[in-house]
Design a protein around this motif. Structure first.
Motif, PDB file in Angstrom:
ATOM      1  N   GLY A 169      35.259  33.913  35.357  1.00 35.89           N
ATOM      2  CA  GLY A 169      35.197  35.285  34.228  1.00 35.89           C
ATOM      3  C   GLY A 169      36.282  36.290  35.718  1.00 35.89           C
ATOM      4  O   GLY A 169      36.294  35.785  36.747  1.00 35.89           O
ATOM      5  N   VAL A 170      37.181  37.268  35.286  1.00 34.07           N
ATOM      6  CA  VAL A 170      37.390  38.015  35.927  1.00 34.07           C
ATOM      7  C   VAL A 170      36.632  38.988  36.783  1.00 34.07           C
ATOM      8  O   VAL A 170      36.048  39.495  35.997  1.00 34.07           O
ATOM      9  CB  VAL A 170      38.768  38.936  35.046  1.00 34.07           C
ATOM     10  N   ASN A 171      36.959  39.104  37.856  1.00 33.21           N
ATOM     11  CA  ASN A 171      36.120  40.280  38.905  1.00 33.21           C
ATOM     12  C   ASN A 171      36.546  41.927  37.635  1.00 33.21           C
ATOM     13  O   ASN A 171      37.542  42.683  37.753  1.00 33.21           O
ATOM     14  CB  ASN A 171      36.255  40.602  39.909  1.00 33.21           C
ATOM     15  N   GLY A 172      34.727  41.776  37.667  1.00 33.14           N
ATOM     16  CA  GLY A 172      34.768  43.542  36.540  1.00 33.14           C
ATOM     17  C   GLY A 172      35.834  43.831  35.763  1.00 33.14           C
ATOM     18  O   GLY A 172      36.363  44.610  34.936  1.00 33.14           O
ATOM     19  N   GLY A 173      35.704  41.766  34.798  1.00 30.62           N
ATOM     20  CA  GLY A 173      36.345  41.778  33.187  1.00 30.62           C
ATOM     21  C   GLY A 173      36.251  41.531  32.246  1.00 30.62           C
ATOM     22  O   GLY A 173      34.672  40.542  32.451  1.00 30.62           O
TER      23      GLY A 173
END
Length: 179
Positions: A169-173
Motif C-alpha cells: 500500500g501507500v506509506n501512511g495511506g
C-alpha cells in the motif's frame, strides 16, 4: 517467455543471458518419459534459475482437463481465465501523503492478501521489472517489509529461489489488501 527442454537449454543456450534481461522467464520441459501422466513427478523438476513454468509431461490431454504444466508465477493466468487480468501496481489518484519515515525496512513476517491486483516486482520499487501479479483471493507469505518513498513493500522468496516484492500500500495511506 523462453520455452525449451532442460537438457537442450543447458547444452546449447546461454539462458543466464536471457534471465539478465527477462528474469523468471523460462518455460522448461523436464519429465521422466513420454508416457501420459496426470500428476507431476517432482524428481524431474528443472532445478535451474528463472523457471516460471514447468512442463511435466509431453502427453497433453486438455480435453480431459490435463494441462501438463506447473505455473510457478501465475504467468498463464490471463491465458486461462475468462476475464481479462490487468496487472497493476495501484497508484493513488492524488499524490500520496506519507506520514512515516521513508527508506526503512523491518524483519517482519506475515501473510498479505491483496484486495486489488498487484504487480510482482524484482525489487522494492515501481522502477523494477514486473514479473507477474497477484489477484484478490490469493495470498503471499512474506519475510521482510520495506518502506521506499511512497510505497510499503513486502519481500518473499519465490519458487524460483529469488526474492520478489509486492506493494502492500501507500506509506501512511491506502492499503492494497490485508495482513
Amino acid at each position: 517467455m523462453y520455452y525449451s527442454y532442460k537438457p537442450y537449454t543447458l547444452a546449447h543456450v546461454d539462458y543466464q543471458r536471457i534471465l539478465r534481461e527477462f528474469p523468471d522467464s523460462l518455460w522448461i520441459a523436464a519429465y521422466r518419459d513420454y508416457m501420459p501422466t496426470t500428476k507431476p513427478d517432482y524428481g524431474y523438476f528443472p532445478s535451474m534459475d528463472g523457471v516460471a513454468i514447468w512442463q511435466y509431461t509431453s502427453a497433453f490431454g486438455l480435453s480431459q482437463g490435463l494441462d501438463g504444466n506447473i505455473d510457478l508465477l501465475g504467468v498463464t493466468d490471463n491465458g486461462y481465465s475468462k476475464q481479462p487480468v490487468t496487472p497493476i501496481t495501484p497508484a493513488p489518484s492524488k499524490p500520496a501523503q506519507s506520514t512515516a519515515a521513508t527508506d526503512a525496512d523491518y524483519a517482519q513476517t506475515g501473510v498479505f492478501k491483496p484486495s486489488a491486483t498487484v504487480n510482482i516486482r524484482t525489487g522494492a520499487g515501481t522502477g523494477y521489472a514486473s514479473v507477474g501479479s497477484y489477484s484478490p483471493g490469493e495470498s503471499v507469505i512474506y519475510d521482510h517489509v520495506y518502506i521506499r518513498g511512497t510505497y510499503v513493500w513486502a519481500r518473499y522468496l519465490s519458487y524460483s529461489g529469488r526474492y520478489h516484492y509486492v506493494a502492500l500500500g501507500v506509506n501512511g495511506g491506502e492499503s492494497y489488501g490485508s495482513r
